[in-house]
Design an enzyme around this catalytic site. Structure first.
Site, PDB file in Angstrom:
ATOM      1  N   HIS A   1      33.377  84.324  29.863  1.00  0.00           N
ATOM      2  CA  HIS A   1      33.600  85.489  29.010  1.00  0.00           C
ATOM      3  C   HIS A   1      32.419  86.443  28.985  1.00  0.00           C
ATOM      4  CE1 HIS A   1      31.897  82.626  25.917  1.00  0.00           C
ATOM      5  NE2 HIS A   1      31.265  83.726  25.549  1.00  0.00           N
TER       6      HIS A   1
ATOM      7  N   SER B   1      25.915  82.221  24.451  1.00  0.00           N
ATOM      8  CA  SER B   1      26.989  81.924  25.394  1.00  0.00           C
ATOM      9  C   SER B   1      26.480  82.098  26.824  1.00  0.00           C
ATOM     10  CB  SER B   1      28.172  82.869  25.168  1.00  0.00           C
ATOM     11  OG  SER B   1      28.906  82.507  24.043  1.00  0.00           O
TER      12      SER B   1
END
Length: 247
Positions: free
Chosen positions: A76, A203
């Site tokens: 992502h 992330s």
């Protein structure tokens, strides 16, 4: 990180995370330790990312070198999925990669990439079990910073190992690197779960362990939860893709 939970992090940049799940989480006391000597190995392997999405919005994330010109990161980070914002989903436009960043100090400068990789399970389906990707640099800066190995380990091996995460969280001063470690809590076929403190912006960080004197990625950090955070497990297909993306 849920869209409603995104927090501003430095110069009005958003904290990039996957929309459908809970924010990456600090559980109880915050055990993260700031790394200040980021210009030396292994800390310079970890890179602060400034991401420009398809709609020109800007986000932060983390990546880590796995070869001379290749960084591993979350899917992502390179391909936004299910954002709910018109024009934002899809491949990001560019990512500024800053190895070993320490606030305003950039010991290895900034390299801009426009070449990215992920897999159909993420890009087509938004399946968190396939949330991993890569950033390809236009130079071989990894020969200067060094990199981590990565490998495939059994459930039994992972359950008795300590996971380590270092990255660039959005809840700390902009561009500072923070580290934490704790034992792996549980594993699934494509996920590794751990109670290692993280926050949005981390992330794409390496979840790594020590093996034969070296540092090897076992997962790519991507998600949070009420009890444990989690990363995409490096399985044989993931391993093979990263070997190909390194080439």
């Amino acid at each position: 990180m849920a869209a409603a939970d995104r927090r501003a992090a430095g110069h009005r940049r958003g904290v990039l995370g996957p929309p459908p799940v809970a924010a990456e989480t600090v559980h109880g006391p915050d055990d993260r330790v700031q790394i200040t000597d980021t210009s030396v190995y292994p800390w310079r392997v970890h890179c602060s990312l400034l991401i420009t999405a398809a709609d020109n919005s800007r986000w932060i994330g983390t990546g880590w070198f796995i070869g001379p010109h290749t960084l591993a990161t979350a899917g992502h980070v390179v391909y936004i999925k299910n954002s709910g914002v018109a024009g934002r989903d899809g491949w990001v436009k560019s990512i500024n990669v800053m190895p070993g960043r320490n606030g305003n100090t950039l010991p290895y400068g900034v390299v801009t990439s426009t070449s990215f990789r992920t897999v159909n399970g993420w890009a087509n389906n938004g399946d968190e079990n396939y949330d991993y990707g890569a950033i390809i640099l236009p130079n071989n800066l990894g020969n200067t910073t060094g990199w981590f190995g990565f490998g495939v380990w059994s459930d039994a091996d992972l359950l008795k190992t300590v996971g380590n995460i270092s990255g660039y969280p959005g809840d700390k001063p902009a561009g500072t690197q923070w580290y934490d470690a704790r034992g792996v809590a549980s594993v699934g076929p494509r996920k590794v779960y751990y109670d290692i403190d993280t926050a949005g912006g981390q992330s794409g960080s390496s979840v790594y362990h020590f093996y034969n004197g070296g540092r090897y990625g076992i997962a790519i950090h991507a998600y949070g939860g009420a009890v444990t955070n989690s990363g995409t497990r490096i399985t044989t297909p993931v391993y093979n893709n990263y070997v190909a993306w390194k080439a």
